[in-house]
Design a protein around this motif. Structure first.
Motif, PDB file in Angstrom:
ATOM      1  N   LEU A   1       0.824  -1.202   0.000  1.00 19.57           N
ATOM      2  CA  LEU A   1       0.000   0.000   0.000  1.00 19.57           C
ATOM      3  C   LEU A   1       0.867   1.264   0.000  1.00 19.57           C
ATOM      4  CD1 LEU A   1      -3.314   0.469   1.875  1.00 19.57           C
ATOM      5  CD2 LEU A   1      -1.694   2.329   1.826  1.00 19.57           C
ATOM      6  N   GLU A   2       2.006   1.209   0.693  1.00 20.77           N
ATOM      7  CA  GLU A   2       2.897   2.375   0.770  1.00 20.77           C
ATOM      8  C   GLU A   2       3.357   2.818  -0.621  1.00 20.77           C
ATOM      9  OE1 GLU A   2       4.325   4.221   3.254  1.00 20.77           O
ATOM     10  OE2 GLU A   2       3.391   3.258   4.985  1.00 20.77           O
ATOM     11  N   TYR A   3       3.590   1.858  -1.519  1.00 21.42           N
ATOM     12  CA  TYR A   3       4.131   2.172  -2.844  1.00 21.42           C
ATOM     13  C   TYR A   3       3.126   1.915  -3.967  1.00 21.42           C
ATOM     14  CZ  TYR A   3       8.628   2.416  -0.468  1.00 21.42           C
ATOM     15  OH  TYR A   3       9.654   2.768   0.357  1.00 21.42           O
ATOM     16  N   LEU A   4       1.846   1.882  -3.628  1.00 25.93           N
ATOM     17  CA  LEU A   4       0.810   1.550  -4.600  1.00 25.93           C
ATOM     18  C   LEU A   4       0.784   2.554  -5.754  1.00 25.93           C
ATOM     19  CD1 LEU A   4      -1.486  -0.635  -4.730  1.00 25.93           C
ATOM     20  CD2 LEU A   4      -3.025   1.174  -3.977  1.00 25.93           C
ATOM     21  N   PRO A   5       0.815   2.066  -7.009  1.00 28.60           N
ATOM     22  CA  PRO A   5       0.740   2.981  -8.161  1.00 28.60           C
ATOM     23  C   PRO A   5      -0.598   3.719  -8.184  1.00 28.60           C
ATOM     24  CG  PRO A   5       1.541   0.818  -8.828  1.00 28.60           C
ATOM     25  CD  PRO A   5       1.041   0.671  -7.422  1.00 28.60           C
ATOM     26  N   PRO A   6      -0.640   4.890  -8.793  1.00 29.65           N
ATOM     27  CA  PRO A   6      -1.854   5.717  -8.747  1.00 29.65           C
ATOM     28  C   PRO A   6      -3.055   5.117  -9.462  1.00 29.65           C
ATOM     29  CG  PRO A   6      -0.187   6.670 -10.205  1.00 29.65           C
ATOM     30  CD  PRO A   6       0.482   5.574  -9.458  1.00 29.65           C
ATOM     31  N   SER A   7      -2.836   4.196 -10.413  1.00 23.44           N
ATOM     32  CA  SER A   7      -3.971   3.633 -11.147  1.00 23.44           C
ATOM     33  C   SER A   7      -4.670   2.513 -10.379  1.00 23.44           C
ATOM     34  CB  SER A   7      -3.502   3.089 -12.499  1.00 23.44           C
ATOM     35  OG  SER A   7      -2.537   2.064 -12.316  1.00 23.44           O
ATOM     36  N   ILE A   8      -4.082   2.052  -9.273  1.00 24.49           N
ATOM     37  CA  ILE A   8      -4.628   0.922  -8.511  1.00 24.49           C
ATOM     38  C   ILE A   8      -5.341   1.441  -7.259  1.00 24.49           C
ATOM     39  CG2 ILE A   8      -4.127  -1.329  -7.507  1.00 24.49           C
ATOM     40  CD1 ILE A   8      -3.321  -1.055 -10.447  1.00 24.49           C
ATOM     41  N   HIS A   9      -6.520   0.894  -6.999  1.00 25.41           N
ATOM     42  CA  HIS A   9      -7.256   1.219  -5.776  1.00 25.41           C
ATOM     43  C   HIS A   9      -7.582  -0.084  -5.052  1.00 25.41           C
ATOM     44  CE1 HIS A   9      -9.826   3.560  -3.089  1.00 25.41           C
ATOM     45  NE2 HIS A   9     -10.728   2.591  -3.176  1.00 25.41           N
ATOM     46  N   LEU A  10      -7.362  -0.093  -3.743  1.00 25.15           N
ATOM     47  CA  LEU A  10      -7.626  -1.276  -2.921  1.00 25.15           C
ATOM     48  C   LEU A  10      -8.922  -1.085  -2.143  1.00 25.15           C
ATOM     49  CD1 LEU A  10      -4.047  -1.776  -1.424  1.00 25.15           C
ATOM     50  CD2 LEU A  10      -5.000  -2.856  -3.467  1.00 25.15           C
ATOM     51  N   VAL A  11      -9.700  -2.161  -2.052  1.00 25.39           N
ATOM     52  CA  VAL A  11     -10.869  -2.178  -1.179  1.00 25.39           C
ATOM     53  C   VAL A  11     -10.699  -3.348  -0.225  1.00 25.39           C
ATOM     54  CG1 VAL A  11     -13.368  -2.391  -1.021  1.00 25.39           C
ATOM     55  CG2 VAL A  11     -12.351  -1.177  -2.955  1.00 25.39           C
ATOM     56  N   ILE A  12     -10.620  -3.053   1.056  1.00 24.57           N
ATOM     57  CA  ILE A  12     -10.381  -4.073   2.075  1.00 24.57           C
ATOM     58  C   ILE A  12     -11.645  -4.199   2.917  1.00 24.57           C
ATOM     59  CG2 ILE A  12      -8.793  -4.886   3.840  1.00 24.57           C
ATOM     60  CD1 ILE A  12      -7.480  -4.172   1.155  1.00 24.57           C
ATOM     61  N   ILE A  13     -12.199  -5.422   2.943  1.00 24.65           N
ATOM     62  CA  ILE A  13     -13.437  -5.687   3.672  1.00 24.65           C
ATOM     63  C   ILE A  13     -13.133  -6.635   4.821  1.00 24.65           C
ATOM     64  CG2 ILE A  13     -15.815  -6.484   3.468  1.00 24.65           C
ATOM     65  CD1 ILE A  13     -15.485  -6.299   0.408  1.00 24.65           C
ATOM     66  N   GLY A  14     -13.646  -6.325   6.013  1.00 21.14           N
ATOM     67  CA  GLY A  14     -13.421  -7.237   7.119  1.00 21.14           C
ATOM     68  C   GLY A  14     -14.198  -6.845   8.354  1.00 21.14           C
ATOM     69  N   ARG A  15     -14.263  -7.795   9.282  1.00 19.79           N
ATOM     70  CA  ARG A  15     -14.907  -7.496  10.569  1.00 19.79           C
ATOM     71  C   ARG A  15     -13.993  -6.626  11.425  1.00 19.79           C
ATOM     72  NH1 ARG A  15     -17.092 -13.628  12.071  1.00 19.79           N
ATOM     73  NH2 ARG A  15     -17.963 -14.059   9.999  1.00 19.79           N
ATOM     74  N   THR A  16     -12.682  -6.874  11.306  1.00 15.56           N
ATOM     75  CA  THR A  16     -11.673  -6.033  11.959  1.00 15.56           C
ATOM     76  C   THR A  16     -10.511  -5.902  10.991  1.00 15.56           C
ATOM     77  OG1 THR A  16     -10.524  -7.909  12.976  1.00 15.56           O
ATOM     78  CG2 THR A  16     -12.279  -6.860  14.270  1.00 15.56           C
ATOM     79  N   LEU A  17      -9.687  -4.898  11.202  1.00 15.62           N
ATOM     80  CA  LEU A  17      -8.497  -4.710  10.364  1.00 15.62           C
ATOM     81  C   LEU A  17      -7.291  -4.501  11.265  1.00 15.62           C
ATOM     82  CD1 LEU A  17      -9.851  -2.414   7.515  1.00 15.62           C
ATOM     83  CD2 LEU A  17      -9.559  -4.877   7.487  1.00 15.62           C
ATOM     84  N   ALA A  18      -7.083  -5.429  12.175  1.00 16.79           N
ATOM     85  CA  ALA A  18      -5.980  -5.310  13.127  1.00 16.79           C
ATOM     86  C   ALA A  18      -4.643  -5.407  12.399  1.00 16.79           C
ATOM     87  CB  ALA A  18      -6.084  -6.416  14.176  1.00 16.79           C
TER      88      ALA A  18
END
Length: 866
Positions: free
Chosen positions: A156-173
């Protein structure tokens, strides 16, 4: 089947599909707007408890976006670094149509704590993606492995600008979200946004009930469930089964959230007929369901029809593929069913697991069969199956292996050396060193006490395993290459065909130097006193199996680094003439061999032949489709021209491969980025070159790459000298010399040319004057050996003290007598030494001046003195 074999591992395609839409759903445009707003950031984090419609929302949004979407549904088995990223790559491949072979190759080297090389390759490829692409990771809460969390954070720190992440979860520890939020990188959505409001609740009951409840009843249901969509769905199912609204409201009154959930599940479950209830409880042991598997576990026929009926009735059975062949339970409903099954008929649970395992085995779902056998404590059956799975075992999924083998009783595992040593290997891979060492000692004790009754073949097989695993621990964790290499020799001695453990040693990407790719301790890499005999014996031993070419190149590179050019050339040409790599990845031999043969030709002033070696390597690489080779060979070509003062090729190389000083860099890219440091330095961009060199030095030291660390320090000494910081330059150079001295490395200094030679000469002068005093300083004979190897570039012709710096005081005195015309007898008389001693000094003088006669020595001495 919804699985494919991909890079030695099984990929379940159902995990990569966007979940199927419901036949009808409540429109939630305001949430779509929030998600669309989040696309301007790097990631969207959607966090809420189970049953709030997270997956349904994102699936519906993804389907209407009109851009490429990669989807991955995670499960607890994905807590393995290699398996996790293998699935992430598969998700990207489905969205993009494929990934480069070089990225796949980099993935093969994944190991705990060593994710950067692969991620750099993946990020560099994704950086070329111009159209928007979204990657969705569902059920992130199942991920607890710290290496995965760390690697994904890096991603995520170096993610290129054309990529978007969607993270789904009950928790994100585990994520460091505070910093990301402060930088505006992520958008968060939570349960407050996901709760149904009154309008949505009204719409819900209109869709799922033929007879809509009164407004005040809907308001009470909404208040009771607090907008929890699964609760609303359970109420609708209960009402559809005949429950009167008045009695339902009475039963719900006063219940807290957890008891509402339990009560509603019971209401729905008890409203089913007995056969359906029993069918659901039986198949609840299945992680995923198909018709044949359901029939194997629950008995009867028409399993596929029953599953389809359950899905059509919205009974928390979710299809996993477009053809509706595979299904899973909603997590909450599955947990409820398993609890009910254990409560009502605990004695049947083991039989259900056995039936599930046998059903999977008959369908060749072997890894899932192992899971079910172990869950049912059928350890013997699990061992039997694992022994049969050698040719198709999921490779590098060390977490899975450890999870399987750790629950098998130790005494049973010890009876199966193949599995026992594979377990130890998996422990090493996940860096559980203490437990691995304990098991290695158990293995050694077991050999002492039990091997007397074994056949010779059994003994050799056992020792082959033992030494192979010992080698891995010695090289990867103890940084003891000598012991590690001895262990691998012993392993091959007992198992000449190699080991058949579940996991092979990690794959290494194409490298411009085989020798530099080996781990080692700085200053204690492969000392001369130990390495020569070992390499020669290893070459002979590996030649018996036709596997000597890589060892030949590795030894030749070591000889080159010591300045033994003729011997190095001999072994490199032997490697190129061999055929051990002829059928598989031959570029791993000819690329490094060609690079070093080119360097040898340059050292011998044969510049035309130096170019030919590289041109031939480029031609072969293009013919072979070796995608990772051109950047390496072209860097070497550009370096040749840079030595002559022409930086144009180097600048074109940077532009072609889009390299910058801010790029993320892995240990496998040190060659490329060290050259970038040099180009930046030579083109007047030291402000970029210096911080990059500092970053690379840290990577090299941390990655146990002593030769690369030496080269970086030599470049830093040059930069400090250019910045008119002479004292810092000499101290940096001295540190490099101290590390290089024990292994007798010469070319890492000589190849940098005149500027390093001048620094070395100044270093000797300062040592002679007593201005530099270090108890652990490198020996002056070693430094003078490097200076003599620099030839004409050794010192500046304007430096009158050059000859005195190059020669020892005794050698300098002898040269002066030679210059005055004294013969050997007169010199012996003047200095009071013997003829043998005099001849030894004269030979050293000739060697340092790179001449063969007294006349040539006097002429060269005059040139150096100006």
């Amino acid at each position: 089947m919804t699985s494919v074999r991909n890079d030695n591992s099984m990929v379940l395609l159902s995990k990569l599909q966007i979940p199927q839409p419901l036949s009808a759903s409540v429109s939630r445009p305001h949430l779509f707007e929030l998600l669309n707003e989040g696309l301007s950031r790097r990631a969207t984090f959607l966090v809420a408890p189970a049953g709030y419609g997270k997956t349904t929302l994102i699936a519906e949004w993804a389907r209407q976006l009109g851009v490429a979407v990669g989807w991955l549904s995670l499960d607890d088995k994905d807590n393995d670094l290699a398996r996790f990223w293998n699935y992430v790559m598969a998700a990207f491949e489905r969205a993009l149509g494929g990934l480069r072979a070089s990225t796949r190759e980099a993935a093969a080297a994944l190991s705990p704590g060593g994710h950067e090389p692969f991620l750099v390759a993946l990020l560099n490829e994704l950086n070329d993606v111009r159209e928007p692409l979204i990657l969705v990771l569902d059920d992130w809460h199942v991920i607890v492995d710290k290496d995965i969390v760390a690697s994904f954070s890096y991603f995520l720190e170096y993610l290129p600008p054309s990529i978007h992440l969607v993270i789904i979860g009950r928790t994100l520890a585990g994520f460091s979200k505070a910093r990301w939020i402060s930088r505006g990188w992520i958008q968060e959505m939570n349960v407050e946004q996901l709760r149904f409001d009154l309008r949505e609740t009204v719409d819900f009951f209109r869709i799922f009930l033929t007879r809509e409840p009164r407004r005040e009843q809907i308001e009470r249901y909404l208040a009771t469930t607090e907008g929890w969509v699964t609760g609303l769905k359970l109420i609708s199912l209960s009402l559809r089964s005949g429950k009167r609204t008045s009695s339902l409201e009475r039963d719900l009154a006063g219940r807290d959230g957890e008891s509402v959930e339990r009560f509603l599940f019971e209401e729905v479950f008890e409203g089913l007929d007995e056969r359906t209830r029993q069918f659901l409880m039986d198949i609840s042991v299945l992680q995923r369901m198909s018709g044949p598997l359901c029939e194997a576990v629950a008995g009867g026929e028409n399993g596929s029809v029953k599953l389809a009926e359950l899905a059509d009735s919205n009974l928390f059975v979710i299809p996993l593929d477009d053809d509706k062949v595979w299904f899973r339970f909603h997590h909450l409903f599955g947990e409820f069913l398993r609890t009910e099954q254990r409560r009502r008929d605990p004695g049947r649970t083991k039989a259900l697991f056995r039936a599930a395992a046998q059903g999977c085995e008959s369908e060749e779902l072997l890894e899932e069969a192992v899971d079910y056998y172990l869950a049912g404590q059928e350890y013997g059956e699990a061992v039997r199956l694992l022994e049969q799975m050698r040719s198709i075992m999921i490779r590098r999924e060390f977490q899975s292996l450890r999870a399987w083998l750790s629950v098998i009783p130790e005494e049973l595992l010890m009876q199966h050396p193949y599995l026992f040593f594979s377990y130890i290997f998996s422990l090493l891979w996940v860096q559980d060193l203490d437990l691995a060492e304990r098991h290695l000692r158990l293995a050694e004790q077991n050999y002492e006490t039990a091997s007397a009754s074994w056949s010779e073949a059994e003994k050799n097989r056992y020792l082959g395993y033992l030494y192979f695993v010992r080698n891995f621990k010695a090289t990867q964790y103890d940084m003891d290459m000598i012991r590690g290499l001895e262990y691998i020799r012993l392993s091959l001695q007992h198992s000449p065909q190699g080991t058949d453990l579940i996991f092979a040693s990690p794959y290494m990407p194409l490298a411009p130097s085989i020798y530099r790719s080996y781990n080692g301790k700085r200053g204690k890499h492969l000392p001369r006193g130990l390495s020569d005999n070992f390499f020669l014996s290893m070459i002979d031993f590996m030649a018996l199996m036709g596997l000597q070419d890589s060892i030949l190149v590795c030894y030749a590179e070591l000889l080159y680094e010591r300045g033994e050019l003729d011997q190095a050339e001999h072994y490199l040409k032997l490697a190129l003439a061999g055929n051990s790599q002829a059928r598989y990845q031959e570029e791993k031999v000819y690329v490094p061999a060609s690079l070093f043969l080119s360097r040898i030709s340059r050292a011998k002033q044969d510049l035309s032949q130096a170019e030919k070696w590289l041109e031939e390597a480029v031609r072969r690489a293009w013919e072979d489709g070796a995608e990772a080779a051109p950047i390496l060979i072209e860097a070497e070509m550009a370096a040749h021209r840079l030595d002559g003062g022409d930086s144009s090729a180097a600048i074109r190389w940077i532009e072609r491969y889009k390299l910058t000083a801010d790029d993320p860099v892995s240990v496998y890219q040190l060659f490329v980025y060290i050259f970038l440091v040099r180009v930046l330095m030579e083109t007047g961009r030291r402000q970029e070159a210096w911080p990059l060199s500092e970053k690379l030095l840290l990577i090299a030291v941390k990655g146990h790459r002593p030769m690369d660390a030496l080269e970086i320090q030599v470049l830093q000494a040059i930069m400090l000298s250019q910045a008119e910081k002479p004292e810092e330059a000499l101290l940096t150079l001295e540190e490099a010399l101290k590390y290089a001295n024990p292994d007798d490395y010469v070319r890492v200094f000589v190849d940098k040319g005149k500027r390093v030679a001048e620094l070395l000469s100044e270093y000797v002068r300062q040592r002679q004057k007593g201005n530099i005093r270090d108890r652990d300083a490198p020996s002056l004979p070693y430094v003078r050996k490097i200076i003599s190897g620099c030839g004409g570039a050794a010192v500046s012709p304007n430096e009158s003290a050059a000859l005195e710096t190059l020669l020892t005081p005794k050698e300098y005195a002898i040269f002066r007598y030679m210059e005055e015309g004294l013969d050997n007898a007169a010199i012996i008389k003047a200095l009071g030494i013997g003829m043998g001693t005099l001849k030894a000094h004269i030979n050293r003088i000739y060697s340092k001046l790179q001449v063969k006669s007294r006349l040539e020595a006097i002429k060269r001495g005059k040139e150096l003195q100006g």
